[in-house]
Design an enzyme around this catalytic site. Structure first.
Site, PDB file in Angstrom:
ATOM      1  N   LYS A 285       0.832  -1.205   0.000  1.00 40.08           N
ATOM      2  CA  LYS A 285       0.000   0.000   0.000  1.00 40.08           C
ATOM      3  C   LYS A 285       0.864   1.251   0.000  1.00 40.08           C
ATOM      4  O   LYS A 285       1.717   1.427   0.862  1.00 40.08           O
ATOM      5  CB  LYS A 285      -0.910  -0.015   1.227  1.00 40.08           C
ATOM      6  N   ASP A 290      -2.518  10.363   4.101  1.00 35.53           N
ATOM      7  CA  ASP A 290      -3.928  10.008   4.253  1.00 35.53           C
ATOM      8  C   ASP A 290      -4.634  10.974   5.189  1.00 35.53           C
ATOM      9  O   ASP A 290      -4.501  10.905   6.403  1.00 35.53           O
ATOM     10  CB  ASP A 290      -4.041   8.579   4.801  1.00 35.53           C
ATOM     11  N   LYS A 297      -9.990  12.612   8.857  1.00 39.72           N
ATOM     12  CA  LYS A 297      -9.503  12.142  10.146  1.00 39.72           C
ATOM     13  C   LYS A 297      -9.459  13.294  11.152  1.00 39.72           C
ATOM     14  O   LYS A 297      -9.396  14.467  10.766  1.00 39.72           O
ATOM     15  CB  LYS A 297      -8.079  11.588   9.998  1.00 39.72           C
ATOM     16  N   ASP A 367     -12.106   7.029   4.197  1.00 41.46           N
ATOM     17  CA  ASP A 367     -10.890   6.764   4.956  1.00 41.46           C
ATOM     18  C   ASP A 367     -10.495   5.285   4.891  1.00 41.46           C
ATOM     19  O   ASP A 367      -9.452   4.910   5.408  1.00 41.46           O
ATOM     20  CB  ASP A 367     -11.068   7.203   6.416  1.00 41.46           C
ATOM     21  N   ARG A 371      -7.669  -0.268   1.051  1.00 40.15           N
ATOM     22  CA  ARG A 371      -8.178  -1.494   0.439  1.00 40.15           C
ATOM     23  C   ARG A 371      -8.624  -1.257  -1.001  1.00 40.15           C
ATOM     24  O   ARG A 371      -8.620  -2.186  -1.808  1.00 40.15           O
ATOM     25  CB  ARG A 371      -9.312  -2.064   1.291  1.00 40.15           C
TER      26      ARG A 371
END
Length: 523
Positions: A285, A290, A297, A367, A371
């Site tokens: 990944k 992020d 977040k 978030d 995946r």
């Protein structure tokens, strides 16, 4: 940005006569009943390798160390000025815990001891390690552990400071390891291997520790590609246009909110003669930062999200080591890279994304972006063909809740998960197999798509398992696979300990490399 390296070499000179700036010895804590007249020194026991140092102190070394507060506890480092008793001006005693019964200390104990000692001796340019090494079949593993620990404990990120820091001592530049025979071919091979592996882990740490404004997806892809080409690997980089044309919906969706477009980097190693016929795929990944996207977040701790590309960094670094060590198995790596940012172009909760393998995914939380990009890369790896697929990622906070900061979670084909656990134990990167229950998959059913990205009720129960269940949808039935969640162990935010410094750890480079070499040797 590349941090200064540390060099390794072997010596078979009497440790008391080595011309170094410091000499490291091992110290055990005694167990059982002690002679009441022995005092504090009776609670300590010098490890093998320190005999000539002890003789130079006329047998009073343990007594002196005890007066300085030494206990022999694992990782403890006590420094002592030698005042001319031996050639080195400083003796550093590193704790190894209780003396093992009938055996040398475990490799991980030696690895942490070497790392902690070398880190504590910053400012000493040349250091020798006279730690206990067995003279039996366990000798190679012990020497490998000491060498790796020294290289990783001596790591320091180059950083961005513009002024010299008076209190900031330079890391150890050269480490000598005392062995019975410095010319032994097997020992020399272990040192050469450790230099490769240690260099790969340090490279992974450098990528993770780089400021996120300097390592956005295009620049990260360029950095990896340049290093891979220099190592002799075959490199393919897909830019945003190629990703869109190729149907990589997950990577495009996550990356579209950022001004820095996404990438997919493919690195390939082909062994001489075709190897043993097996094919290994590695997937990592690469979220260079992020924010959480639209599902943003909290601000507290968000700066650590520069480490959300730790999986890609580890896989890229593993490939550099593979290129140098040349195992007899084909290995291909897939590194999806994106920056998850909120903007008018960001993907949204409620979006339905068409993935690389054609499946439709309902987005419920932006978030849960890791995946999404991994699913495309894993589907591509299966399409290209592989026998084993190892994927690693800083995927879920649920991993930290369940297993803490040191132990990775492993999900996938049960036999392969056990193989990952065994590899992790062997190299000091513990991992624990976790289940993929059917009820977790049922909770991810979608009313409008093939699968929702997280539990449809937004229930975080089994959060780590949700990530594994989702990724399973993108692995074909004939491929054995393992998902290694390193959300905790990939980044160390606390005080340095053992061979871990603050920041990126390089986990699981050594595990992945062990797995590749295991497949090369055993299929």
């Amino acid at each position: 940005m590349t941090s200064p390296s540390t060099t390794l070499s072997l010596v078979d000179t009497d440790p008391a006569e080595l011309a170094v700036d410091a000499i490291v010895i091992g110290l055990h804590s005694q167990t059982g009943e002690q002679d009441a007249t022995a005092g504090l020194a009776g609670t300590l026991l010098l490890a093998s390798g320190a005999e000539s140092i002890a003789a130079a102190f006329d047998g009073r070394l343990t007594e002196t160390l005890a007066l300085l507060g030494a206990t022999g506890a694992p990782g403890e480092v006590i420094k002592l000025a030698t005042l001319g008793t031996v050639t080195a001006p400083v003796v550093a005693a590193v704790g190894l815990g209780p003396e093992p019964t009938g055996a040398a200390p475990a490799p991980e104990t030696l690895r942490r001891a070497a790392g902690g000692a070398v880190r504590a001796l910053a400012g000493a340019p040349r250091v020798a390690l006279a730690l206990p090494l067995p003279d039996d079949a366990d000798a190679p593993a012990a020497l490998r552990a000491v060498a790796e620990g020294a290289l990783l404990g001596g790591y320091r990120f180059a950083g961005y400071k513009t002024r010299p820091q008076p209190s900031r001592r330079e890391p150890v530049a050269e480490v000598l390891i005392a062995v019975p025979d410095a010319g032994d071919a097997g020992a020399q091979a272990e040192i050469a291997r450790a230099q490769v592996v240690g260099g790969a882990v340090r490279r992974s740490r450098d990528w993770v520790n780089t400021a996120p404004n300097e390592l956005r997806p295009p620049s990260f892809a360029d950095s990896v590609a340049d290093a891979a080409r220099e190592a002799g690997l075959t490199v393919e980089v897909l830019d945003e246009a190629a990703l869109a044309a190729g149907g990589y919906g997950g990577i495009i969706a996550v990356g579209q909110g950022s001004e820095a477009p996404p990438r997919l980097v493919k690195l390939s190693y082909t062994p001489a003669g075709g190897g043993n016929g097996k094919r290994v795929a590695l997937v990592g990944k690469g979220i260079t930062f992020d924010t959480g996207g639209i599902s943003i977040k909290p601000a507290q701790g968000m700066w650590e999200m520069k480490s959300d590309m730790g999986g890609a960094a580890a896989v890229a670094a593993t490939m550099l080591a593979v290129a140098a060590l040349k195992p007899s198995v084909a290995v291909t790596a897939y590194l999806p890279m994106a920056e998850n940012m909120p903007s008018g172009r960001s993907y949204r909760p409620g979006d339905v994304i068409s993935m690389y393998n054609g499946k439709k995914v309902e987005v419920l939380n932006t978030d849960a972006e890791g995946r999404m990009i991994l699913a495309d890369a894993m589907a591509r790896a299966c399409e290209d063909g592989c026998d084993y697929l190892f994927e690693t990622s800083t995927l879920t906070g649920g991993q930290v809740v369940a297993l803490g900061k040191r132990i990775a979670g492993v999900m996938g084909t049960p036999e392969l998960c056990e193989r990952v656990r065994t590899a992790g134990d062997a190299v000091g990167e513990p991992a624990w197999p976790m289940p993929l229950p059917d009820d977790v998959r049922k909770g991810m059913d979608s009313d409008v798509a093939d699968i929702s990205q997280v539990n449809a009720g937004m229930d975080r129960a089994g959060h780590m398992l949700q990530g594994g269940v989702f990724l399973r949808e993108f692995v074909t039935a004939e491929v054995d696979w393992a998902h290694i969640d390193i959300a905790g162990p990939s980044y160390h935010s606390g005080e340095p300990t053992g061979y871990w410094t603050k920041g990126g750890t390089g986990v699981p480079v050594r595990t992945l490399l062990h797995l590749v070499e295991d497949v090369a040797a055993n299929g």
